[in-house]
Design a protein around this motif. Structure first.
Motif, PDB file in Angstrom:
ATOM      1  N   ILE A 191      15.671   7.326  -0.709  1.00 49.09           N
ATOM      2  CA  ILE A 191      14.770   7.416   0.664  1.00 49.09           C
ATOM      3  C   ILE A 191      14.751   5.346   0.828  1.00 49.09           C
ATOM      4  CG2 ILE A 191      13.114   7.510  -0.668  1.00 49.09           C
ATOM      5  CD1 ILE A 191      12.804   9.189   2.682  1.00 49.09           C
ATOM      6  N   SER A 192      14.659   5.378   1.937  1.00 49.40           N
ATOM      7  CA  SER A 192      14.751   4.310   2.416  1.00 49.40           C
ATOM      8  C   SER A 192      13.671   4.086   3.532  1.00 49.40           C
ATOM      9  CB  SER A 192      15.912   2.967   2.999  1.00 49.40           C
ATOM     10  OG  SER A 192      17.158   3.672   1.508  1.00 49.40           O
ATOM     11  N   ILE A 193      12.658   2.821   3.169  1.00 49.68           N
ATOM     12  CA  ILE A 193      10.957   2.824   4.319  1.00 49.68           C
ATOM     13  C   ILE A 193      10.907   1.142   4.826  1.00 49.68           C
ATOM     14  CG2 ILE A 193       9.115   3.253   4.279  1.00 49.68           C
ATOM     15  CD1 ILE A 193       9.409   5.159   1.604  1.00 49.68           C
TER      16      ILE A 193
ATOM     17  N   THR B  39      -4.424   5.180   7.270  1.00 46.81           N
ATOM     18  CA  THR B  39      -3.901   5.769   8.307  1.00 46.81           C
ATOM     19  C   THR B  39      -2.443   5.418   9.171  1.00 46.81           C
ATOM     20  OG1 THR B  39      -4.701   5.183  10.059  1.00 46.81           O
ATOM     21  CG2 THR B  39      -6.423   6.233   9.202  1.00 46.81           C
ATOM     22  N   ARG B  40      -2.063   4.582   9.002  1.00 47.46           N
ATOM     23  CA  ARG B  40      -1.176   5.001   9.565  1.00 47.46           C
ATOM     24  C   ARG B  40       0.116   4.802   7.909  1.00 47.46           C
ATOM     25  NH1 ARG B  40      -3.879   1.204  12.629  1.00 47.46           N
ATOM     26  NH2 ARG B  40      -3.279  -0.706  11.728  1.00 47.46           N
ATOM     27  N   ASN B  41      -0.195   4.109   7.487  1.00 41.86           N
ATOM     28  CA  ASN B  41       0.837   3.466   6.266  1.00 41.86           C
ATOM     29  C   ASN B  41       0.731   5.647   5.414  1.00 41.86           C
ATOM     30  OD1 ASN B  41       1.491   1.251   6.121  1.00 41.86           O
ATOM     31  ND2 ASN B  41      -0.813   0.927   4.735  1.00 41.86           N
TER      32      ASN B  41
ATOM     33  N   SER C  67       0.504  -1.399  -0.089  1.00 44.64           N
ATOM     34  CA  SER C  67       0.048   0.201   0.426  1.00 44.64           C
ATOM     35  C   SER C  67       0.660   1.740   0.333  1.00 44.64           C
ATOM     36  CB  SER C  67      -0.834   0.222   1.111  1.00 44.64           C
ATOM     37  OG  SER C  67      -1.556  -0.597   1.179  1.00 44.64           O
ATOM     38  N   THR C  68       1.931   1.186   0.402  1.00 45.12           N
ATOM     39  CA  THR C  68       2.772   2.490   0.492  1.00 45.12           C
ATOM     40  C   THR C  68       3.745   2.351  -1.004  1.00 45.12           C
ATOM     41  OG1 THR C  68       3.446   1.733   3.297  1.00 45.12           O
ATOM     42  CG2 THR C  68       4.715   2.874   2.130  1.00 45.12           C
TER      43      THR C  68
END
Length: 429
Positions: free
Chosen positions: A160-162, A263-265, A59-60
């Motif tokens: 960027i790393s996630i 919401t957290r994503n 999702s992110t």
């Protein structure tokens, strides 16, 4: 070979995790590096954003790709697994990789396949990188397949790393506890490259901090840097107000992904965008709002608390591990329905007990199995579920189970399909 023959070759010739599980996992980067060297090191020809995590990374990745696309960047997206069509894995600005490219790449790669013996995933990654390079994309959002440190995608040096979060999943490969799994996921952190942690806890945060410090990688935790002020479901959309914790003004967002867990994503995505903005990326608020409001449309994301019919409502969700089921149960608590029907199938190399003990005992269950070798037989799942107080019948395939659930459900009931990505992928709609 044409496209159909190419897919048959890929599925039959190369080790696939969906079929073999851990036996298909290559525990080093040798093959992908060898492939890339022979193919021209395509992974060095575009910028990237690298996304790992136990849950939420798909999702992110899709939300980020949608925003970048709306900001005007030619954006590649590599995710896995697919639900219906192999080409879902590889997209540019939402468009799937052409069948002709898949066929040509596969045919031309046969000598490399014979020499290197890559896995299905390794060859898919190289295929994506080759197409991205050919099409001169500006940035690719790249989701890890499994883990991070030894994942085939981990040859990139991203902007960027996630790391979205850490949960207990694939312990037979990644390790027995959260700290060990966090160490594997933290393997995507690169020297001097900013890293965003979506969620962390007392077990995982010290791991991330230690790795980030050793790599001199600026680290931020999204849940600390971004504050969710309020949120609510609005029909088939989710409304949320978020502000940076160092500011007083907030922004309102409308998502076409309605699960509460989004919401957290969302916080993770917004923190990543803030870092990109500070690095000079031209991503304005209009692009953020537009991308988030039509992620499904722009990127083809499916299977995340997705309603596919009404009267009765039928929801698909790919949640399959304990944390994924926990998120589903939280979402069920926010829904209104007369009775709950759950169509469920799982794979046999997972810790299904942790998931089964979370599921509601008041639901009627329809146990089934996906058409893959790793699938846990429906009768075995039903027997195991029975020991946790879950009752229902077993069905030979997913759509028979779903049809039975819809036939029994009243118009105000809710039918949920979950337990495995492969279960959701076999639903016909």
């Amino acid at each position: 070979m044409d496209y159909t023959a190419s897919l048959s070759f890929l599925y039959s010739r190369l080790p696939m995790f969906s079929k073999l599980g851990a036996d298909a996992y290559k525990k080093d980067l040798h093959n992908i590096l060898a492939l890339e060297e022979k193919l021209g090191n395509n992974y060095r020809k575009f910028k990237s954003i690298h996304v790992a995590g136990t849950n939420g990374k798909g999702s992110t990745s899709h939300m980020l790709a949608a925003v970048l696309q709306e900001a005007g960047y030619k954006t590649g997206l590599l995710t896995s697994p697919h639900l219906h069509d192999f080409r879902e894995r590889i997209r540019i600005n939402g468009q799937m990789i052409p069948e002709s490219f898949v066929a040509a790449f596969t045919t031309n790669s046969i000598p490399l396949i014979d020499a290197i013996e890559p896995s299905f995933f390794e060859l898919t990654v190289s295929m994506a990188f080759a197409w991205f390079a050919q099409e001169n994309i500006e940035v690719a959002v790249i989701e890890t397949g499994l883990g991070g440190r030894l994942d085939s995608t981990n040859i990139v040096t991203p902007e960027i790393s996630i790391i979205t979060n850490i949960g207990l999943d694939h312990q037979n490969i990644l390790g027995p506890d959260l700290a060990t799994i966090a160490g594997e996921k933290a393997g995507i952190i690169k020297q001097g490259v900013p890293v965003v942690i979506g969620e962390a806890n007392a077990e995982t945060l010290p791991v991330f901090e230690a790795v980030a410090k050793s790599k001199q990688a600026p680290m931020s935790v999204a849940s600390e840097a971004q504050q969710l002020i309020q949120w609510g479901k609005n029909g088939n959309r989710l409304d949320a107000t978020v502000r940076d914790t160092d500011r007083t003004d907030g922004h309102q967002y409308q998502l076409d992904l309605t699960g509460e867990y989004q919401t957290r994503n969302l916080l993770t995505v917004l923190q990543a965008i803030r870092i990109l903005q500070r690095a000079g990326w031209n991503i304005n608020e209009k692009a953020i709002q537009s991308g988030l409001s039509q992620t499904r449309k722009l990127t083809g994301l499916h299977g995340r608390w997705e309603q596919i019919s009404e009267s009765p409502r039928v929801i698909l969700d790919v949640g399959h591990n304990a944390d994924g089921i926990r998120a589903i149960v939280r979402q069920l608590g926010l829904e209104t329905f007369a009775h709950l029907h759950i169509v469920i199938g799982m794979v046999k190399d997972k810790d299904i007990s942790a998931a089964l003990e979370l599921l509601p005992k008041t639901a009627t269950y329809y146990f089934t199995a996906a058409n893959i070798p790793r699938a846990l037989p429906a009768d075995e799942l039903a027997l195991k579920a029975g020991s946790y107080g879950l009752s229902g019948r077993s069905w030979p395939d997913v759509n028979q189970a779903l049809n039975a659930a819809k036939a029994k459900a009243g118009k105000n009931d809710l039918v949920l399909v979950c337990g495995s990505v492969f279960i959701v992928g076999e639903v016909t709609w």
